[in-house]
Design an enzyme around this catalytic site. Structure first.
Site, PDB file in Angstrom:
ATOM      1  N   SER A  50      39.167  37.416  33.145  1.00 33.52           N
ATOM      2  CA  SER A  50      40.616  35.977  33.541  1.00 33.52           C
ATOM      3  C   SER A  50      40.657  34.794  33.511  1.00 33.52           C
ATOM      4  O   SER A  50      39.428  34.245  33.449  1.00 33.52           O
ATOM      5  CB  SER A  50      41.046  36.936  34.278  1.00 33.52           C
ATOM      6  OG  SER A  50      40.473  35.662  35.737  1.00 33.52           O
ATOM      7  N   ASP A  85      40.928  38.636  29.283  1.00 35.56           N
ATOM      8  CA  ASP A  85      41.501  39.946  30.325  1.00 35.56           C
ATOM      9  C   ASP A  85      42.806  39.284  30.193  1.00 35.56           C
ATOM     10  O   ASP A  85      43.275  38.118  30.713  1.00 35.56           O
ATOM     11  CB  ASP A  85      40.853  39.966  31.453  1.00 35.56           C
ATOM     12  CG  ASP A  85      41.991  40.830  31.887  1.00 35.56           C
ATOM     13  OD1 ASP A  85      42.623  42.004  30.990  1.00 35.56           O
ATOM     14  OD2 ASP A  85      42.706  41.452  33.637  1.00 35.56           O
ATOM     15  N   HIS A  86      43.997  38.812  29.689  1.00 33.41           N
ATOM     16  CA  HIS A  86      45.140  38.611  29.836  1.00 33.41           C
ATOM     17  C   HIS A  86      44.773  37.323  29.128  1.00 33.41           C
ATOM     18  O   HIS A  86      45.447  36.330  29.842  1.00 33.41           O
ATOM     19  CB  HIS A  86      45.978  39.216  30.881  1.00 33.41           C
ATOM     20  CG  HIS A  86      46.806  39.958  31.537  1.00 33.41           C
ATOM     21  ND1 HIS A  86      47.705  40.766  30.962  1.00 33.41           N
ATOM     22  CD2 HIS A  86      45.776  41.037  32.607  1.00 33.41           C
ATOM     23  CE1 HIS A  86      47.675  41.776  31.198  1.00 33.41           C
ATOM     24  NE2 HIS A  86      46.653  41.995  32.429  1.00 33.41           N
ATOM     25  N   GLY A 179      46.938  45.302  41.504  1.00 32.60           N
ATOM     26  CA  GLY A 179      46.694  44.810  42.466  1.00 32.60           C
ATOM     27  C   GLY A 179      47.163  46.640  42.779  1.00 32.60           C
ATOM     28  O   GLY A 179      47.443  47.261  42.738  1.00 32.60           O
ATOM     29  N   GLY A 210      44.279  49.571  37.059  1.00 29.82           N
ATOM     30  CA  GLY A 210      43.371  51.157  37.019  1.00 29.82           C
ATOM     31  C   GLY A 210      43.441  51.307  39.195  1.00 29.82           C
ATOM     32  O   GLY A 210      42.763  52.258  39.557  1.00 29.82           O
ATOM     33  N   ASN A 230      41.645  49.318  32.892  1.00 34.34           N
ATOM     34  CA  ASN A 230      40.957  48.644  33.476  1.00 34.34           C
ATOM     35  C   ASN A 230      40.967  48.257  35.848  1.00 34.34           C
ATOM     36  O   ASN A 230      41.655  48.891  36.126  1.00 34.34           O
ATOM     37  CB  ASN A 230      41.574  47.034  33.058  1.00 34.34           C
ATOM     38  CG  ASN A 230      41.907  46.650  31.934  1.00 34.34           C
ATOM     39  OD1 ASN A 230      41.455  47.581  30.282  1.00 34.34           O
ATOM     40  ND2 ASN A 230      42.559  45.595  31.502  1.00 34.34           N
ATOM     41  N   ASN A 232      40.085  46.557  38.956  1.00 32.84           N
ATOM     42  CA  ASN A 232      39.713  44.869  39.733  1.00 32.84           C
ATOM     43  C   ASN A 232      39.816  44.806  40.955  1.00 32.84           C
ATOM     44  O   ASN A 232      38.893  45.103  41.820  1.00 32.84           O
ATOM     45  CB  ASN A 232      40.417  43.662  38.931  1.00 32.84           C
ATOM     46  CG  ASN A 232      39.838  41.984  39.380  1.00 32.84           C
ATOM     47  OD1 ASN A 232      38.778  41.986  39.670  1.00 32.84           O
ATOM     48  ND2 ASN A 232      40.741  41.451  38.948  1.00 32.84           N
ATOM     49  N   THR A 233      41.112  45.392  41.188  1.00 33.92           N
ATOM     50  CA  THR A 233      41.370  45.172  42.930  1.00 33.92           C
ATOM     51  C   THR A 233      40.259  45.678  43.855  1.00 33.92           C
ATOM     52  O   THR A 233      39.531  45.185  44.872  1.00 33.92           O
ATOM     53  CB  THR A 233      42.626  45.780  43.290  1.00 33.92           C
ATOM     54  OG1 THR A 233      43.487  44.613  42.450  1.00 33.92           O
ATOM     55  CG2 THR A 233      43.197  44.820  45.095  1.00 33.92           C
TER      56      THR A 233
HETATM   57  P1  13P Z   1      43.429  45.972  39.329  1.00 34.73           P
HETATM   58  O1  13P Z   1      43.245  45.407  40.427  1.00 34.73           O
HETATM   59  O2  13P Z   1      44.391  46.824  40.150  1.00 34.73           O
HETATM   60  O3  13P Z   1      42.630  47.542  39.544  1.00 34.73           O
HETATM   61  O4  13P Z   1      43.888  45.932  37.455  1.00 34.73           O
HETATM   62  C1  13P Z   1      43.096  45.374  36.758  1.00 34.73           C
HETATM   63  C2  13P Z   1      43.402  44.426  35.662  1.00 34.73           C
HETATM   64  O5  13P Z   1      44.153  45.721  34.805  1.00 34.73           O
HETATM   65  C3  13P Z   1      42.869  43.944  35.100  1.00 34.73           C
HETATM   66  O6  13P Z   1      43.582  43.813  33.765  1.00 34.73           O
END
Ligand code: 13P
Length: 288
Positions: A50, A85-86, A179, A210, A230, A232-233
């Site tokens: 990101s 990412d984004h 999130g 995800g 995807n 991350n959280t």
């Molecule tokens: P999460 O943090 O909800 O897993 O999302 C990650 C994401 O979509 C990164 O682009």
């Protein structure tokens, strides 16, 4: 093997009815954790960066060099794509310059006309350099790097307009958010997902947010055309919980337990384990 773009891994995933995991980098430990996870279970992997991570870790060029050098040092043999990412328009251009193998240009905040114009330009640039491109239609909800959006569903016709520009993968909102999901979340909208895939043919679709989606919903989304998920959280939480436990157990007060490498080791292991768990869910294990 050095960095590869995401084309071949996503084409294979689409044909094989599984998804490749995109895992967000947050620090050096996450680079090691994800590369080691992918190698251990022989899965292809996409590492996402990101704008916030890019700033924290020294910019796109620094990250590209770091990941490439880790791939060599750790003798990673599975395909690894390094993906924005984004990305804003400016971030996407900086990452192309910095050596990334894959780009997400998130033009969802623009009108569809401006999103088309900017995506077209990025696609043209990336084609010349063999870089894959992800575009987004319909803002994906939740908070990411301070940007908050409610979960929207993308318009399948707009998805087709963007798909026709020659992007390699498409993120389309289907009620997913970044999130933690609120208790009253209505779930993924599979009708919209099916309609988007109908409009976009064989194009690999991307499921953002995800973390926290029930496993059965993730599996169903994959059967309906999602080829990249995807996460991350959940990996961040795994890292932080393991680190908290280390301190609560007083391990930092024992011997040389205070060194940063010792302190961060349990978090690295927990991130790796979470990554493998997700790869099993997505069906990418053994597909490298
Ligand atoms: P999460 O943090 O909800 O897993 O999302 C990650 C994401 O979509 C990164 O682009």
């Amino acid at each position: 093997m050095g960095l590869v773009n995401a084309k071949e891994m996503l084409t294979k995933a689409k044909a094989g009815h599984y998804a490749v995991g995109h895992f967000n980098l947050n620090n050096m430990e996450s680079v090691r954790a994800f590369l080691l996870a992918a190698e251990e279970v022989k899965s292809p992997i996409i590492l996402g960066v990101s704008g916030g991570t890019a700033k924290y870790m020294g910019g796109y060029k620094t990250i590209a060099h770091m990941v490439e050098d880790f791939i060599e040092y750790l003798q990673i043999t599975v395909p690894v794509a390094l993906h924005v990412d984004h990305g804003t328009y400016e971030e996407a251009l900086a990452a192309i310059e910095g050596g990334f193998s894959s780009i997400m240009f998130d033009g969802s905040k623009y009108s569809i006309e401006e999103n088309v114009e900017k995506t077209k330009y990025i696609v043209g640039l990336c084609r010349e350099k063999g870089i894959t491109v992800e575009a987004e239609v319909g803002a994906i909800g939740g908070e990411e790097d301070g940007h908050i959006a409610m979960g929207e569903c993308a318009d399948p016709k707009e998805c087709k307009a963007i798909a026709d520009l020659g992007v390699d993968m498409l993120a389309a909102g289907i009620g997913n958010i970044h999130g933690k999901y609120p208790a009253d979340w209505k779930g993924l909208n599979f009708d919209v997902l099916a309609a988007i895939q109908q409009e976009t043919g064989e194009l690999p679709l991307v499921l953002h947010g995800g973390s926290g989606i029930p496993d059965e919903m993730v599996k169903k989304a994959i059967t309906l055309g999602v080829s990249k998920v995807n996460v991350n959280t959940e990996c961040q939480i795994a890292f932080t919980e393991a680190t908290r436990k280390y301190i609560e157990d007083g391990k930092d007060l024992t011997g040389k337990g205070f060194t940063p490498r010792a302190l961060l080791a349990p978090g690295l292991e927990a991130t790796k384990a979470k990554c493998i768990e997700k790869m099993e869910l997505f069906g990418s294990v053994g597909k490298a």
